[in-house]
Write a protein that holds these residues in place. Structure first.
Motif, PDB file in Angstrom:
ATOM      1  N   ILE A 141     -14.281   3.050  -0.631  1.00 37.29           N
ATOM      2  CA  ILE A 141     -14.426   1.589  -0.273  1.00 37.29           C
ATOM      3  C   ILE A 141     -14.582   0.800  -1.474  1.00 37.29           C
ATOM      4  O   ILE A 141     -15.262   0.903  -2.390  1.00 37.29           O
ATOM      5  N   PHE A 142     -13.474  -0.074  -1.420  1.00 42.69           N
ATOM      6  CA  PHE A 142     -13.350  -1.233  -2.889  1.00 42.69           C
ATOM      7  C   PHE A 142     -13.875  -2.587  -2.214  1.00 42.69           C
ATOM      8  O   PHE A 142     -12.987  -3.058  -1.108  1.00 42.69           O
ATOM      9  N   GLN A 143     -14.812  -3.097  -2.545  1.00 39.03           N
ATOM     10  CA  GLN A 143     -15.588  -4.219  -2.283  1.00 39.03           C
ATOM     11  C   GLN A 143     -15.250  -5.290  -3.052  1.00 39.03           C
ATOM     12  O   GLN A 143     -15.287  -5.407  -4.398  1.00 39.03           O
ATOM     13  N   PHE A 144     -14.542  -6.339  -2.681  1.00 37.61           N
ATOM     14  CA  PHE A 144     -14.295  -7.558  -3.138  1.00 37.61           C
ATOM     15  C   PHE A 144     -15.220  -9.011  -3.075  1.00 37.61           C
ATOM     16  O   PHE A 144     -15.148  -9.261  -1.944  1.00 37.61           O
ATOM     17  N   HIS A 145     -15.760  -9.278  -3.871  1.00 41.38           N
ATOM     18  CA  HIS A 145     -16.651 -10.463  -3.861  1.00 41.38           C
ATOM     19  C   HIS A 145     -15.882 -11.612  -4.700  1.00 41.38           C
ATOM     20  O   HIS A 145     -15.647 -11.460  -5.769  1.00 41.38           O
TER      21      HIS A 145
ATOM     22  N   GLY B  40      -5.120   8.364   3.180  1.00 39.64           N
ATOM     23  CA  GLY B  40      -3.825   7.515   3.363  1.00 39.64           C
ATOM     24  C   GLY B  40      -3.756   6.471   4.158  1.00 39.64           C
ATOM     25  O   GLY B  40      -2.711   5.827   4.425  1.00 39.64           O
ATOM     26  N   GLU B  41      -4.719   5.924   4.716  1.00 38.16           N
ATOM     27  CA  GLU B  41      -4.506   4.902   5.556  1.00 38.16           C
ATOM     28  C   GLU B  41      -5.582   3.897   4.787  1.00 38.16           C
ATOM     29  O   GLU B  41      -6.624   4.049   4.428  1.00 38.16           O
ATOM     30  N   LEU B  42      -5.343   2.520   5.182  1.00 41.21           N
ATOM     31  CA  LEU B  42      -5.974   1.300   4.776  1.00 41.21           C
ATOM     32  C   LEU B  42      -6.447   0.572   5.770  1.00 41.21           C
ATOM     33  O   LEU B  42      -5.500   0.092   6.783  1.00 41.21           O
ATOM     34  N   ASP B  43      -7.687   0.115   5.533  1.00 43.76           N
ATOM     35  CA  ASP B  43      -8.123  -1.028   6.646  1.00 43.76           C
ATOM     36  C   ASP B  43      -8.508  -2.118   5.721  1.00 43.76           C
ATOM     37  O   ASP B  43      -9.356  -1.880   4.669  1.00 43.76           O
TER      38      ASP B  43
ATOM     39  N   PHE C 177       0.881  -1.316   0.047  1.00 41.35           N
ATOM     40  CA  PHE C 177      -0.056   0.048   0.218  1.00 41.35           C
ATOM     41  C   PHE C 177       0.943   1.319  -0.020  1.00 41.35           C
ATOM     42  O   PHE C 177       1.682   1.426   0.861  1.00 41.35           O
ATOM     43  N   ASP C 178       0.688   2.190  -0.781  1.00 37.46           N
ATOM     44  CA  ASP C 178       1.296   3.604  -0.946  1.00 37.46           C
ATOM     45  C   ASP C 178       0.284   4.624  -0.584  1.00 37.46           C
ATOM     46  O   ASP C 178      -0.530   4.842  -0.994  1.00 37.46           O
ATOM     47  N   PRO C 179       0.593   5.000   0.850  1.00 35.65           N
ATOM     48  CA  PRO C 179      -0.241   5.915   1.568  1.00 35.65           C
ATOM     49  C   PRO C 179      -0.390   7.268   0.580  1.00 35.65           C
ATOM     50  O   PRO C 179      -1.326   8.130   0.821  1.00 35.65           O
ATOM     51  N   GLN C 180       0.945   7.626   0.102  1.00 34.21           N
ATOM     52  CA  GLN C 180       0.874   9.097  -0.764  1.00 34.21           C
ATOM     53  C   GLN C 180      -0.115   8.947  -1.922  1.00 34.21           C
ATOM     54  O   GLN C 180      -0.755   9.990  -2.328  1.00 34.21           O
ATOM     55  N   ALA C 181      -0.224   7.648  -2.511  1.00 37.04           N
ATOM     56  CA  ALA C 181      -1.062   7.458  -3.507  1.00 37.04           C
ATOM     57  C   ALA C 181      -2.596   7.621  -3.207  1.00 37.04           C
ATOM     58  O   ALA C 181      -3.492   8.087  -3.977  1.00 37.04           O
TER      59      ALA C 181
ATOM     60  N   LEU D 133      -6.460   0.902  -8.631  1.00 35.84           N
ATOM     61  CA  LEU D 133      -5.626  -0.131  -7.682  1.00 35.84           C
ATOM     62  C   LEU D 133      -4.306  -0.382  -8.048  1.00 35.84           C
ATOM     63  O   LEU D 133      -3.446  -0.485  -6.736  1.00 35.84           O
ATOM     64  N   THR D 134      -3.778  -0.196  -8.868  1.00 34.72           N
ATOM     65  CA  THR D 134      -2.192  -0.311  -9.289  1.00 34.72           C
ATOM     66  C   THR D 134      -1.431   0.694  -8.652  1.00 34.72           C
ATOM     67  O   THR D 134      -0.425   0.244  -8.468  1.00 34.72           O
ATOM     68  N   SER D 135      -1.810   1.833  -8.662  1.00 37.37           N
ATOM     69  CA  SER D 135      -1.058   2.923  -8.193  1.00 37.37           C
ATOM     70  C   SER D 135      -1.172   2.792  -6.620  1.00 37.37           C
ATOM     71  O   SER D 135      -0.275   3.491  -6.147  1.00 37.37           O
ATOM     72  N   LEU D 136      -2.385   2.710  -6.057  1.00 42.12           N
ATOM     73  CA  LEU D 136      -2.537   2.389  -4.913  1.00 42.12           C
ATOM     74  C   LEU D 136      -1.574   1.198  -4.246  1.00 42.12           C
ATOM     75  O   LEU D 136      -1.042   1.298  -2.880  1.00 42.12           O
ATOM     76  N   PHE D 137      -1.339   0.211  -4.936  1.00 42.29           N
ATOM     77  CA  PHE D 137      -0.688  -0.970  -4.548  1.00 42.29           C
ATOM     78  C   PHE D 137       0.355  -1.301  -5.513  1.00 42.29           C
ATOM     79  O   PHE D 137       0.256  -2.408  -6.267  1.00 42.29           O
ATOM     80  N   PRO D 138       1.253  -0.534  -5.776  1.00 46.70           N
ATOM     81  CA  PRO D 138       2.356  -0.793  -6.839  1.00 46.70           C
ATOM     82  C   PRO D 138       3.197  -2.163  -6.531  1.00 46.70           C
ATOM     83  O   PRO D 138       3.531  -2.260  -5.388  1.00 46.70           O
ATOM     84  N   SER D 139       3.709  -2.668  -7.649  1.00 45.72           N
ATOM     85  CA  SER D 139       4.610  -3.648  -7.232  1.00 45.72           C
ATOM     86  C   SER D 139       5.925  -3.112  -7.163  1.00 45.72           C
ATOM     87  O   SER D 139       6.638  -2.150  -7.814  1.00 45.72           O
ATOM     88  N   ARG D 140       6.647  -3.490  -6.194  1.00 48.99           N
ATOM     89  CA  ARG D 140       7.795  -2.959  -5.787  1.00 48.99           C
ATOM     90  C   ARG D 140       8.849  -3.772  -6.247  1.00 48.99           C
ATOM     91  O   ARG D 140       9.193  -4.782  -6.732  1.00 48.99           O
TER      92      ARG D 140
END
Length: 101
Positions: free
Chosen positions: A22-26, A40-43, A11-15, A94-101
């Motif tokens: 809210i991103f719901q995943f079914h 900038g916070e993720l739960d 997770f990239d807090p700056q992004a 999603l890909t900018s919020l969770f970039p592959s490092r």
């Protein structure tokens, strides 16, 4: 490490500054979860949210592929491996919020 542990680690807090979404995943093969992004916070929460910004229906394998870059999100959507409702354009972040490092 679970898929959600990996998401937390990436997770990239700056992004996510200023975001309140809210991103719901079914999942077709796992328990439903949602991501709450707030300034900038993720739960990550098990279950279903009453009013998600966007809902995504997919398998855990498809999510892993999208997050790793092995599967193009738009291709998954067009081929039916990913279904989305609500603010569908939000899913493209999603890909900018969770970039592959």
């Amino acid at each position: 490490m679970s898929t959600f542990d990996k998401l937390h680690a990436r997770f990239d807090p700056q992004a996510a500054e200023g975001m309140r979404e809210i991103f719901q995943f079914h999942f077709t093969d796992a328990e439903d979860h949602y991501l709450r992004i707030h300034d900038g916070e993720l739960d990550i929460v098990a279950g279903e949210h009453d009013d998600p910004s966007v809902s995504l229906n997919l398998s855990t394998e498809t999510l892993k592929g999208i997050m790793s870059g092995d599967i193009n999100g738009m291709t998954a959507y067009m081929s039916g491996r990913l279904k989305a409702s609500g603010n569908v354009m939000l899913a493209t972040r999603l890909t900018s919020l969770f970039p592959s490092r």
